[in-house]
Design a protein around this motif. Structure first.
Motif, mmCIF file in Angstrom:
data_model
loop_
_atom_site.group_PDB
_atom_site.id
_atom_site.type_symbol
_atom_site.label_atom_id
_atom_site.label_comp_id
_atom_site.label_asym_id
_atom_site.label_seq_id
_atom_site.Cartn_x
_atom_site.Cartn_y
_atom_site.Cartn_z
ATOM 1 N N ASP A 241 -15.392 2.029 -15.364
ATOM 2 C CA ASP A 241 -14.135 2.780 -15.356
ATOM 3 C C ASP A 241 -13.232 2.285 -14.222
ATOM 4 N N MET A 242 -13.645 1.244 -13.528
ATOM 5 C CA MET A 242 -12.761 0.588 -12.558
ATOM 6 C C MET A 242 -11.986 -0.479 -13.333
ATOM 7 N N ASN A 243 -10.712 -0.262 -13.531
ATOM 8 C CA ASN A 243 -9.963 -1.142 -14.425
ATOM 9 C C ASN A 243 -9.948 -2.600 -13.959
ATOM 10 N N CYS A 244 -9.833 -2.820 -12.648
ATOM 11 C CA CYS A 244 -9.787 -4.197 -12.138
ATOM 12 C C CYS A 244 -11.081 -4.935 -12.468
ATOM 13 N N LEU A 245 -12.205 -4.254 -12.256
ATOM 14 C CA LEU A 245 -13.494 -4.901 -12.495
ATOM 15 C C LEU A 245 -13.720 -5.125 -13.990
ATOM 16 N N SER B 12 -9.627 -3.395 0.661
ATOM 17 C CA SER B 12 -9.703 -2.110 -0.033
ATOM 18 C C SER B 12 -8.893 -2.198 -1.333
ATOM 19 N N GLY B 13 -8.807 -1.070 -2.037
ATOM 20 C CA GLY B 13 -8.060 -1.029 -3.293
ATOM 21 C C GLY B 13 -6.568 -1.314 -3.105
ATOM 22 N N ARG B 14 -6.068 -1.110 -1.908
ATOM 23 C CA ARG B 14 -4.633 -1.336 -1.684
ATOM 24 C C ARG B 14 -4.243 -2.786 -1.944
ATOM 25 N N TYR B 15 -5.127 -3.721 -1.571
ATOM 26 C CA TYR B 15 -4.824 -5.136 -1.810
ATOM 27 C C TYR B 15 -4.700 -5.396 -3.321
ATOM 28 N N ILE B 16 -5.647 -4.875 -4.074
ATOM 29 C CA ILE B 16 -5.637 -5.103 -5.529
ATOM 30 C C ILE B 16 -4.397 -4.447 -6.142
ATOM 31 N N ASP B 17 -4.043 -3.284 -5.615
ATOM 32 C CA ASP B 17 -2.851 -2.594 -6.103
ATOM 33 C C ASP B 17 -1.586 -3.428 -5.830
ATOM 34 N N ASN C 5 -1.271 -5.306 -11.571
ATOM 35 C CA ASN C 5 -0.884 -4.030 -12.201
ATOM 36 C C ASN C 5 -2.124 -3.267 -12.669
ATOM 37 N N TYR C 6 -3.300 -3.676 -12.215
ATOM 38 C CA TYR C 6 -4.536 -3.055 -12.695
ATOM 39 C C TYR C 6 -4.599 -1.551 -12.387
ATOM 40 N N CYS C 7 -4.119 -1.184 -11.204
ATOM 41 C CA CYS C 7 -4.300 0.220 -10.766
ATOM 42 C C CYS C 7 -3.448 1.178 -11.594
ATOM 43 N N ARG C 8 -2.368 0.647 -12.191
ATOM 44 C CA ARG C 8 -1.472 1.547 -12.938
ATOM 45 C C ARG C 8 -2.179 2.210 -14.107
ATOM 46 N N SER C 9 -3.140 1.510 -14.709
ATOM 47 C CA SER C 9 -3.846 2.126 -15.838
ATOM 48 C C SER C 9 -5.313 2.387 -15.492
ATOM 49 N N CYS C 10 -5.560 2.678 -14.244
ATOM 50 C CA CYS C 10 -6.936 2.991 -13.830
ATOM 51 C C CYS C 10 -7.026 4.492 -13.572
ATOM 52 N N ARG C 11 -8.191 5.031 -13.801
ATOM 53 C CA ARG C 11 -8.321 6.470 -13.571
ATOM 54 C C ARG C 11 -8.442 6.794 -12.076
ATOM 55 N N PHE C 12 -8.661 5.766 -11.243
ATOM 56 C CA PHE C 12 -8.753 5.988 -9.798
ATOM 57 C C PHE C 12 -7.398 5.756 -9.129
ATOM 58 N N ASP C 13 -7.324 6.265 -7.908
ATOM 59 C CA ASP C 13 -6.085 6.144 -7.139
ATOM 60 C C ASP C 13 -6.347 5.230 -5.939
ATOM 61 N N PRO C 14 -5.645 4.098 -5.875
ATOM 62 C CA PRO C 14 -5.948 3.147 -4.783
ATOM 63 C C PRO C 14 -5.554 3.670 -3.405
ATOM 64 N N LYS C 15 -4.821 4.770 -3.372
ATOM 65 C CA LYS C 15 -4.398 5.296 -2.057
ATOM 66 C C LYS C 15 -5.392 6.320 -1.510
ATOM 67 N N ALA D 257 -10.719 9.018 -5.825
ATOM 68 C CA ALA D 257 -10.641 7.946 -4.819
ATOM 69 C C ALA D 257 -11.098 6.611 -5.405
ATOM 70 N N CYS D 258 -10.344 5.574 -5.112
ATOM 71 C CA CYS D 258 -10.714 4.230 -5.582
ATOM 72 C C CYS D 258 -12.032 3.814 -4.936
ATOM 73 N N PRO D 259 -13.027 3.407 -5.737
ATOM 74 C CA PRO D 259 -14.319 3.027 -5.169
ATOM 75 C C PRO D 259 -14.220 1.891 -4.152
ATOM 76 N N PHE D 260 -13.235 0.997 -4.315
ATOM 77 C CA PHE D 260 -13.087 -0.089 -3.343
ATOM 78 C C PHE D 260 -12.821 0.474 -1.940
ATOM 79 N N ASN D 261 -12.139 1.622 -1.867
ATOM 80 C CA ASN D 261 -11.812 2.186 -0.559
ATOM 81 C C ASN D 261 -13.062 2.704 0.145
HETATM 82 FE FE1 SF4 Z 1 -9.508 -1.212 -9.061
HETATM 83 FE FE2 SF4 Z 1 -9.269 0.874 -7.446
HETATM 84 FE FE3 SF4 Z 1 -7.118 -0.179 -8.577
HETATM 85 FE FE4 SF4 Z 1 -8.870 1.169 -10.055
HETATM 86 S S1 SF4 Z 1 -7.612 1.989 -8.426
HETATM 87 S S2 SF4 Z 1 -7.914 -0.789 -10.567
HETATM 88 S S3 SF4 Z 1 -10.784 0.636 -9.059
HETATM 89 S S4 SF4 Z 1 -8.463 -1.186 -7.117
#
Ligand code: SF4
Length: 537
Positions: free
Chosen positions: A364-368, A450-455, A459-469, A476-480
């Protein structure tokens, strides 16, 4: 349907030299070929199951090697060479390189053995053992494909306290006279255009991408794809979308298309990622380079010609040149300098299993899910997906380096040991520090984010159920959580590393209760790595 098994082609005349050509040595101008007597000598090429099973190789990676080898063998025969080619389903195939070399020596009784230095320490050991068993002293030729011999790199490294790519790269630029003025200064007045080269796409995403054209597999590639499906059904990945260059001609065309259509935007967006666009402006030339269908000089020359013609900006050309004469030659140098055991280093004591999601793309981590899904689909991910998504996750979660390394080696179409081991063990996992050192051999600090870099870069975070902030809580984004936990778990070595000072300072600012919560969340994620998916709640 009854299958007819093939027999290895036998050679009906006494053999002078048996010349071994490996699957990643398809260089038509290789010195070994120039030295052969086409009347007496025999080229040995082998398809063996063991090379696809340990580690498990993506279907497209296996098909790429086999198809390129078959095309190369066909070309050699057309040039008058005698080739003993062992196909995967030959009935006598022992299915290991050593077994096939032993068998060829027994059947042909060659007077001499020769090969080009392999790009894999394990294979070098195997070949030497074969020569010893046969009581033949081999002629081992340096791999002339590279611009920097193993010895030249060792000379450069001698006496240096630290081996840093940037120092090597500038030395290469001057030594090879690439993008340098007559006074030895860099063209464009800068050695490095990284500051211009790390841009994300705007809200609308990538613009100006060339239309996608798919290369249709020819008869040889089609038969290899069918062979892989039939003989190696256990391999991971899809084979439907195969369109990698398998001949020098196709590789040259791919080079031309990159220079014409993508080089000009390559530099600016080389670190950006975008859903549904796995290749963006990247060159996709690494398979052709690593199989030796293309040479590094011709790639560099083509890019510099585009700069001279005003068809590409300096930051793009410099970024591309850096990859070819800098990074690529640097990691090869490190691989041979550090030698056996490098790929098994584990300086941070990482011991978690490789997440099951790396084989399924289920997360459920969209980036991964996106990055792994694209690897399963085509055996490809560009360098930032490799480093900052799949690599970063494995680093932060503390996944055991050997398992990660094997995944990269097998799952990417351009995976070869001299490339993968330094890039994974050294760069992505920061696992290559020598005992007593807080810095890695390849990098002075870990590429942890952390997730902020990927964000910022996708555009992965826009359709992810987690919040990179967010750092804690169900969204909470698992990367954080993993990022702060990683710093906290490795406080002792990182405190001693001046390049980690800022990150450690930021860690110290997190309130104790929040850090406890972060670490609890990280523990839950790390405990679930071998579960069927990476759901964190
Ligand atoms: Fe990846 Fe976190 Fe962004 Fe989701 S919110 S896409 S898990 S970096």
């Amino acid at each position: 349907m009854k299958r007819t098994h093939k027999r290895t082609q036998t050679v009906a005349k006494p053999t002078g030299t048996l010349a071994i050509v490996l699957g990643d040595q398809l260089n038509r101008d290789a010195e070994i070929l120039r030295r052969l007597d086409r009347e007496r000598d025999v080229v040995l090429m082998m398809e063996v199951r063991a090379e696809s099973l340990a580690p498990r190789s993506h279907r497209q990676r296996t098909a790429l090697f086999l198809s390129a080898m078959r095309h190369f063998a066909k070309e050699l025969r057309a040039r008058g060479f005698c080739v003993r080619y062992v196909e995967l389903d030959d009935e006598a195939n022992t299915q290991t390189l050593a077994g096939e070399i032993d068998r060829a020596i027994e059947e042909l009784s060659p007077r001499a053995l020769a090969w080009t230095e392999p790009g894999d320490i394990r294979v070098r050991i195997d070949l030497n053992a074969c020569a010893e068993r046969a009581n033949l002293k081999p002629t081992v030729l340096p791999d002339g494909h590279f611009l920097t011999s193993i010895e030249t790199f060792a000379d450069w490294a001698k006496g240096r306290r630290r081996l840093r790519m940037e120092d090597f790269y500038r030395w290469q630029r001057r030594r090879l006279e690439v993008l340098v003025e007559e006074n030895g200064q860099p063209r464009g007045e800068q050695w490095n255009f990284d500051a211009n080269n790390r841009r994300p796409f705007g809200k609308r995403g990538p613009e100006g991408l060339p239309p996608k054209r798919r290369r249709q597999p020819d008869a040889i590639t089609q038969s290899v794809l069918a062979l892989v499906e039939r003989e190696l059904p256990e391999l991971p990945g899809q084979s439907e979308n195969f369109d990698w260059p398998v001949t020098r001609r196709q590789a040259l065309l791919a080079l031309r298309q990159f220079i014409r259509n993508r080089l000009s935007s390559f530099g600016r967006y080389q670190d950006a990622m975008w859903s549904g666009e796995p290749t963006l402006f990247h060159s996709l030339l690494s398979t052709s380079l690593n199989l030796k269908l293309l040479g590094p000089s011709e790639c560099v020359d083509a890019a510099v010609d585009a700069l001279d013609a005003g068809e590409a900006p300096i930051e793009s050309v410099e970024g591309f040149v850096r990859q070819i004469i800098g990074w690529r030659e640097f990691v090869r140098g490190i691989y041979w300098l550090e030698g056996p055991g490098y790929r098994d280093r584990n300086a941070l004591g990482a011991d978690r299993p490789l997440p099951h999601a790396y084989w399924t793309g289920q997360s459920d981590m969209n980036c991964l899910a996106t990055a792994v899904g694209e690897v399963l689909d085509r055996g490809y991910g560009h360098h930032i997906q490799r480093l900052m998504v799949t690599g970063n996750f494995a680093l932060l979660a503390g996944v055991e380096p050997r398992a990660v390394n094997d995944w990269y080696l097998g799952m990417f179409v351009d995976g070869v040991d001299w490339v993968t081991a330094p890039n994974v063990v050294g760069m992505a996992l920061h696992a290559d520090a020598r005992p007593g050192s807080t810095e890695g051999v390849l990098g002075s600090k870990p590429y942890a984010a952390s997730g902020r870099y990927i964000d910022r870069m996708s555009n992965y975070c826009r359709s992810c159920r987690f919040d990179p902030k967010k750092r804690i809580g169900p969204e909470a984004c698992p990367f954080n959580a993993l990022y702060w936990d990683f710093l906290s778990r490795n406080r002792t070595p990182f405190r001693a590393n001046p390049r980690m000072a800022l990150a450690m300072k930021n860690l110290d600012r997190i309130p104790v209760e929040e850090l406890d919560e972060i670490r609890r969340l990280a523990r839950t994620i790390r405990q679930r790595l071998s579960a069927d998916d990476l759901r964190t709640t």
